[in-house]
Scaffold this motif. Structure first.
Motif, PDB file in Angstrom:
ATOM      1  N   TRP A  72      45.151  23.499 -19.410  1.00  0.00           N
ATOM      2  CA  TRP A  72      46.194  22.741 -18.723  1.00  0.00           C
ATOM      3  C   TRP A  72      47.093  23.640 -17.868  1.00  0.00           C
ATOM      4  CZ3 TRP A  72      45.541  17.961 -17.721  1.00  0.00           C
ATOM      5  CH2 TRP A  72      44.757  17.187 -18.560  1.00  0.00           C
ATOM      6  N   ALA A  80      47.771  23.015 -13.974  1.00  0.00           N
ATOM      7  CA  ALA A  80      49.139  22.927 -13.431  1.00  0.00           C
ATOM      8  C   ALA A  80      49.366  23.961 -12.335  1.00  0.00           C
ATOM      9  CB  ALA A  80      50.159  23.097 -14.551  1.00  0.00           C
ATOM     10  N   LEU A 119      47.472  22.975  -9.175  1.00  0.00           N
ATOM     11  CA  LEU A 119      48.085  21.878  -8.437  1.00  0.00           C
ATOM     12  C   LEU A 119      49.378  22.305  -7.758  1.00  0.00           C
ATOM     13  CD1 LEU A 119      47.375  18.968 -10.922  1.00  0.00           C
ATOM     14  CD2 LEU A 119      46.194  19.458  -8.766  1.00  0.00           C
ATOM     15  N   VAL A 120      50.159  23.130  -8.424  1.00  0.00           N
ATOM     16  CA  VAL A 120      51.389  23.644  -7.804  1.00  0.00           C
ATOM     17  C   VAL A 120      51.041  24.486  -6.587  1.00  0.00           C
ATOM     18  CG1 VAL A 120      53.314  25.256  -8.141  1.00  0.00           C
ATOM     19  CG2 VAL A 120      52.855  23.500  -9.849  1.00  0.00           C
ATOM     20  N   TYR A 168      49.599  21.985  -3.713  1.00  0.00           N
ATOM     21  CA  TYR A 168      50.466  21.003  -3.068  1.00  0.00           C
ATOM     22  C   TYR A 168      51.869  21.494  -2.774  1.00  0.00           C
ATOM     23  CZ  TYR A 168      46.754  17.707  -3.996  1.00  0.00           C
ATOM     24  OH  TYR A 168      45.554  17.065  -4.025  1.00  0.00           O
ATOM     25  N   ALA A 203      44.588  14.251 -12.571  1.00  0.00           N
ATOM     26  CA  ALA A 203      45.815  15.030 -12.383  1.00  0.00           C
ATOM     27  C   ALA A 203      46.051  15.307 -10.901  1.00  0.00           C
ATOM     28  CB  ALA A 203      45.723  16.340 -13.169  1.00  0.00           C
ATOM     29  N   ASP A 204      44.986  15.601 -10.169  1.00  0.00           N
ATOM     30  CA  ASP A 204      45.097  15.871  -8.736  1.00  0.00           C
ATOM     31  C   ASP A 204      45.624  14.653  -7.978  1.00  0.00           C
ATOM     32  OD1 ASP A 204      44.624  17.667  -6.470  1.00  0.00           O
ATOM     33  OD2 ASP A 204      43.018  16.272  -5.928  1.00  0.00           O
ATOM     34  N   HIS A 241      47.412  12.088  -9.140  1.00  0.00           N
ATOM     35  CA  HIS A 241      48.805  11.795  -9.502  1.00  0.00           C
ATOM     36  C   HIS A 241      49.758  12.847  -8.947  1.00  0.00           C
ATOM     37  CE1 HIS A 241      48.379   8.222 -12.011  1.00  0.00           C
ATOM     38  NE2 HIS A 241      47.162   8.689 -12.245  1.00  0.00           N
ATOM     39  N   PHE A 242      49.344  14.099  -8.945  1.00  0.00           N
ATOM     40  CA  PHE A 242      50.180  15.167  -8.398  1.00  0.00           C
ATOM     41  C   PHE A 242      50.337  14.989  -6.887  1.00  0.00           C
ATOM     42  CE2 PHE A 242      51.749  19.415  -7.601  1.00  0.00           C
ATOM     43  CZ  PHE A 242      52.409  19.730  -8.777  1.00  0.00           C
ATOM     44  N   TYR A 284      50.164  12.220  -5.224  1.00  0.00           N
ATOM     45  CA  TYR A 284      51.019  11.058  -4.999  1.00  0.00           C
ATOM     46  C   TYR A 284      52.496  11.403  -5.192  1.00  0.00           C
ATOM     47  CZ  TYR A 284      53.279   6.561  -5.891  1.00  0.00           C
ATOM     48  OH  TYR A 284      54.142   5.486  -5.869  1.00  0.00           O
ATOM     49  N   ARG A 285      52.796  12.146  -6.261  1.00  0.00           N
ATOM     50  CA  ARG A 285      54.195  12.455  -6.581  1.00  0.00           C
ATOM     51  C   ARG A 285      54.804  13.528  -5.673  1.00  0.00           C
ATOM     52  NH1 ARG A 285      55.846   8.480  -9.756  1.00  0.00           N
ATOM     53  NH2 ARG A 285      54.659   8.266 -11.660  1.00  0.00           N
ATOM     54  N   PHE A 286      54.001  14.523  -5.294  1.00  0.00           N
ATOM     55  CA  PHE A 286      54.578  15.686  -4.628  1.00  0.00           C
ATOM     56  C   PHE A 286      54.066  15.953  -3.212  1.00  0.00           C
ATOM     57  CE2 PHE A 286      54.743  16.564  -9.220  1.00  0.00           C
ATOM     58  CZ  PHE A 286      56.106  16.670  -9.367  1.00  0.00           C
TER      59      PHE A 286
END
Length: 192
Positions: free
Chosen positions: A14, A18, A21-22, A25, A86-87, A89-90, A92-94
């Motif tokens: 995880w 994380a 993704l950070v 994006y 996760a990709d 949702h990440f 979409y959010r960020f």
């Protein structure tokens, strides 16, 4: 010790997601993000190697060695789906990505059956890993605990099949609208 390695592997999995993704994006480092995401299978390889080393050094297999095989199987079979989830949702959010689509009805049931196939693959990988470990150790008395997990594998697949069958027979319904909107929709449909 094997329990600590399993926990560290799960955390490492995880953390890599994380960080990937950070980087992808938020820091706009697409290659770095992709590299970090692509490294998640390395965690599985490390777990398998450590488990094999522990058993070949004379340890007697326990349920936890079997859990390492289960973890490996589920990571191989479900890992890509978890990373893709996760990709989405990440993003979409960020990163102003599209809103993830929720499935209902036949679409949700079809996804449940895909999960049955993924879980069957996970069990096959776990069983193959257990078989490989028993061959490498070559001592039936030290690896007998690994074979005790077969009934758990059968139970997991059975639960997954029942879940998919349930949503096939009774499809997941889209949430209803608020009562005020429903009343208005019913009033206008009654006037037509």
């Amino acid at each position: 010790m094997i329990i600590a390695i399993i926990v560290a592997s799960e955390i490492g999995f995880w953390v890599l997601i994380a960080l990937g993704l950070v980087a992808r994006y938020m820091l706009r480092l697409k290659r770095t993000g992709l590299t970090l995401l692509a490294m998640t299978p390395v965690v599985d390889v490390i777990l398998l190697v450590v488990t094999a080393m522990d058993l070949t050094s004379g340890a007697t297999a326990t349920v936890f060695h079997g859990i390492a095989a289960i973890y490996l199987g589920f990571s191989v079979a479900h890992g890509h789906k978890m990373i893709a989830w996760a990709d989405r949702h990440f993003a979409y959010r960020f990163a102003n990505g599209p809103q993830p689509i929720k499935l209902y009805g036949r679409g949700y049931a079809a996804e449940c059956w895909k999960d049955v196939a993924r879980t069957a693959l996970a069990v096959a990988v776990a069983l193959g890993t257990i078989w490989l470990l028993t061959v490498v150790v070559d001592n039936e008395t030290r690896t007998s605990a690994l074979n005790d997990l077969n009934s758990i594998f059968l139970l997991v697949v059975a639960i997954e099949v029942l879940w998919a069958l349930g949503y096939t027979l009774w499809p997941k319904k889209r949430p209803t609208l608020s009562p005020l909107v429903d009343v208005h929709a019913n009033a206008t449909s009654g006037q037509q």
